[in-house]
Scaffold this active site. Structure first.
Site, PDB file in Angstrom:
ATOM      1  N   ASP A 131      -4.982  -2.026  11.240  1.00  0.00           N
ATOM      2  CA  ASP A 131      -6.425  -2.121  10.979  1.00  0.00           C
ATOM      3  C   ASP A 131      -6.642  -2.847   9.664  1.00  0.00           C
ATOM      4  O   ASP A 131      -5.738  -2.917   8.831  1.00  0.00           O
ATOM      5  CB  ASP A 131      -7.053  -0.725  10.924  1.00  0.00           C
ATOM      6  CG  ASP A 131      -6.334   0.186   9.937  1.00  0.00           C
ATOM      7  OD1 ASP A 131      -5.362   0.831  10.347  1.00  0.00           O
ATOM      8  OD2 ASP A 131      -6.733   0.218   8.756  1.00  0.00           O
ATOM      9  N   THR A 161       2.938   2.327  10.562  1.00  0.00           N
ATOM     10  CA  THR A 161       1.691   1.572  10.588  1.00  0.00           C
ATOM     11  C   THR A 161       1.003   1.643   9.235  1.00  0.00           C
ATOM     12  O   THR A 161       1.277   2.517   8.418  1.00  0.00           O
ATOM     13  CB  THR A 161       0.756   2.137  11.663  1.00  0.00           C
ATOM     14  OG1 THR A 161       0.663   3.548  11.473  1.00  0.00           O
ATOM     15  CG2 THR A 161       1.289   1.865  13.047  1.00  0.00           C
ATOM     16  N   LYS A 191      -1.949  -0.669   2.970  1.00  0.00           N
ATOM     17  CA  LYS A 191      -2.293   0.703   2.566  1.00  0.00           C
ATOM     18  C   LYS A 191      -1.741   1.667   3.599  1.00  0.00           C
ATOM     19  O   LYS A 191      -1.974   1.490   4.793  1.00  0.00           O
ATOM     20  CB  LYS A 191      -3.822   0.821   2.512  1.00  0.00           C
ATOM     21  CG  LYS A 191      -4.362   2.241   2.484  1.00  0.00           C
ATOM     22  CD  LYS A 191      -5.892   2.240   2.567  1.00  0.00           C
ATOM     23  CE  LYS A 191      -6.472   3.652   2.527  1.00  0.00           C
ATOM     24  NZ  LYS A 191      -6.316   4.381   3.783  1.00  0.00           N
ATOM     25  N   ASP A 192      -1.002   2.675   3.120  1.00  0.00           N
ATOM     26  CA  ASP A 192      -0.521   3.698   4.062  1.00  0.00           C
ATOM     27  C   ASP A 192      -0.716   5.077   3.472  1.00  0.00           C
ATOM     28  O   ASP A 192      -1.425   5.243   2.469  1.00  0.00           O
ATOM     29  CB  ASP A 192       0.947   3.437   4.463  1.00  0.00           C
ATOM     30  CG  ASP A 192       1.933   3.988   3.447  1.00  0.00           C
ATOM     31  OD1 ASP A 192       1.535   4.263   2.295  1.00  0.00           O
ATOM     32  OD2 ASP A 192       3.117   4.161   3.805  1.00  0.00           O
ATOM     33  N   MET A 193      -0.046   6.092   4.078  1.00  0.00           N
ATOM     34  CA  MET A 193      -0.263   7.481   3.650  1.00  0.00           C
ATOM     35  C   MET A 193       1.046   8.176   3.291  1.00  0.00           C
ATOM     36  O   MET A 193       1.064   9.403   3.162  1.00  0.00           O
ATOM     37  CB  MET A 193      -1.022   8.234   4.753  1.00  0.00           C
ATOM     38  CG  MET A 193      -2.392   7.612   5.016  1.00  0.00           C
ATOM     39  SD  MET A 193      -3.244   8.224   6.485  1.00  0.00           S
ATOM     40  CE  MET A 193      -3.702   9.856   5.960  1.00  0.00           C
ATOM     41  N   GLU A 194       2.146   7.416   3.150  1.00  0.00           N
ATOM     42  CA  GLU A 194       3.441   8.034   2.821  1.00  0.00           C
ATOM     43  C   GLU A 194       4.331   7.220   1.879  1.00  0.00           C
ATOM     44  O   GLU A 194       5.124   7.785   1.114  1.00  0.00           O
ATOM     45  CB  GLU A 194       4.284   8.286   4.106  1.00  0.00           C
ATOM     46  CG  GLU A 194       3.769   9.349   5.034  1.00  0.00           C
ATOM     47  CD  GLU A 194       2.775   8.806   6.054  1.00  0.00           C
ATOM     48  OE1 GLU A 194       2.716   7.567   6.254  1.00  0.00           O
ATOM     49  OE2 GLU A 194       2.039   9.618   6.643  1.00  0.00           O
ATOM     50  N   GLU A 219       4.963   6.162  16.559  1.00  0.00           N
ATOM     51  CA  GLU A 219       5.708   5.078  15.905  1.00  0.00           C
ATOM     52  C   GLU A 219       7.203   5.212  16.177  1.00  0.00           C
ATOM     53  O   GLU A 219       7.934   4.228  16.275  1.00  0.00           O
ATOM     54  CB  GLU A 219       5.470   5.121  14.388  1.00  0.00           C
ATOM     55  CG  GLU A 219       4.037   4.855  13.970  1.00  0.00           C
ATOM     56  CD  GLU A 219       3.757   5.298  12.539  1.00  0.00           C
ATOM     57  OE1 GLU A 219       2.780   4.782  11.974  1.00  0.00           O
ATOM     58  OE2 GLU A 219       4.477   6.157  11.987  1.00  0.00           O
TER      59      GLU A 219
END
Ligand SMILES: *[C@@H]1O[C@H](CO)[C@@H](O)[C@H](O)[C@H]1NC(C)=O
Ligand SMILES: *[C@@H]1O[C@H](CO)[C@@H](O)[C@H](O)[C@H]1NC(C)=O
Length: 258
Positions: A215, A106, A189-192, A28
């Site tokens: 996605d 992303t 939705k992400d992870m951070e 990214e």
């Protein structure tokens, strides 16, 4: 009910001189580093031994620092998820004293909320979906909802879609996650992101989050296949949006975003 605003909003009439970009994946970061002509800074500002990577440069009227958590020394993959992102952000804000943080990267998108692969969202609110705790008071602490810094002028200038971000440490999602993400009113939705919002709030630093959809969360397709297929194009879309955002920020006061 709207969640609490980050400390520091509304924004002051002070110039945007230093911007911190926080990016989780090297894939990214790469298009941004190239387009903004940033150079890796190995002068050793971070604590010895951390894998964090920093690229810096001047872009228009601003000093820009892009940081990534780098490669995990034990597992040899990008150090994604909330713990590395919060440590990196905490340290970078103290070292570089940015006027503004931009977390870009992303994300998964919910098609039931209108998200499509390739969209780039400006995040209005962040919350967690995998910090479950049913003890009184701790339930809402776990969700940890916060309103991101409102930047309506940037949204209209770039004609961005706006949605709520839900964050968790897993790439996949179990049924309980689906239920909480729905309650969070999430579009992406992400992870951070929610972890970075927590740090921005702690350190009273304005935060913009820009998330590109790789996605679709609420579709039967396997997340990891869709993600890998769309990673490069989403990274390019994010780069284009972040560069346009920086073009808009140049020579402006923070208050000009509102
Ligand atoms: C920024 O705000 C200051 C007052 O704090 C003002 O003097 C200046 O003209 C403003 N700059 C811009 C670009 O609006
Ligand atoms: C849910 O999010 C959408 C934006 O995606 C927003 O328009 C709507 O007001 C939100 N609903 C609630 C209950 O917060």
């Amino acid at each position: 009910m709207a969640p609490p605003a980050l400390k520091g909003a509304p924004l002051p009439a002070t110039p945007i001189k230093t911007v911190l970009l926080v990016v989780a994946l090297q894939a990214e970061a790469a298009p941004l580093v190239k387009d903004l002509n940033l150079k890796e800074d190995t002068s050793g500002l971070f604590p010895a031994g951390v894998p964090w990577v920093k690229f810096s440069g001047e872009y228009k009227s601003m000093k820009v620092h892009l940081v990534t958590p780098g490669v995990d020394a034990i597992h040899g993959v990008d150090a994604v998820c909330t713990v590395p992102a919060s440590l990196l952000t905490f340290s970078s804000v103290q070292l570089f004293k940015p006027d503004l943080i931009i977390n870009c990267g992303t994300a998964g998108g919910f098609q039931k909320k209108g998200a499509e692969i390739g969209d780039v969202y400006l995040i209005s609110e962040t919350a967690f979906h995998d910090r479950r705790n049913m003890l009184p008071g701790f339930d809402n602490y776990g969700i940890g909802a916060l309103a991101a810094t409102p930047v309506p002028k940037l949204v209209s200038h770039l004609n961005l879609k706006v949605g709520v971000l839900t964050t968790g440490d897993s790439l996949d999602h179990v049924d309980k996650d689906d239920e909480v993400m729905e309650n969070n009113n999430a579009t992406v939705k992400d992870m951070e992101g929610a972890a970075i919002a927590y740090v921005a709030d702690l350190l009273t630093t304005p935060l913009i989050l820009l998330k590109g959809v790789t996605d679709i969360v609420d579709s039967p397709a396997a997340t990891e296949e869709e993600f890998l297929l769309n990673l490069q194009s989403a990274a390019k879309a994010i780069q284009t949006t972040v560069t346009s955002a920086l073009d808009f920020l140049s020579l402006k006061n923070l208050s000009d975003l509102q």
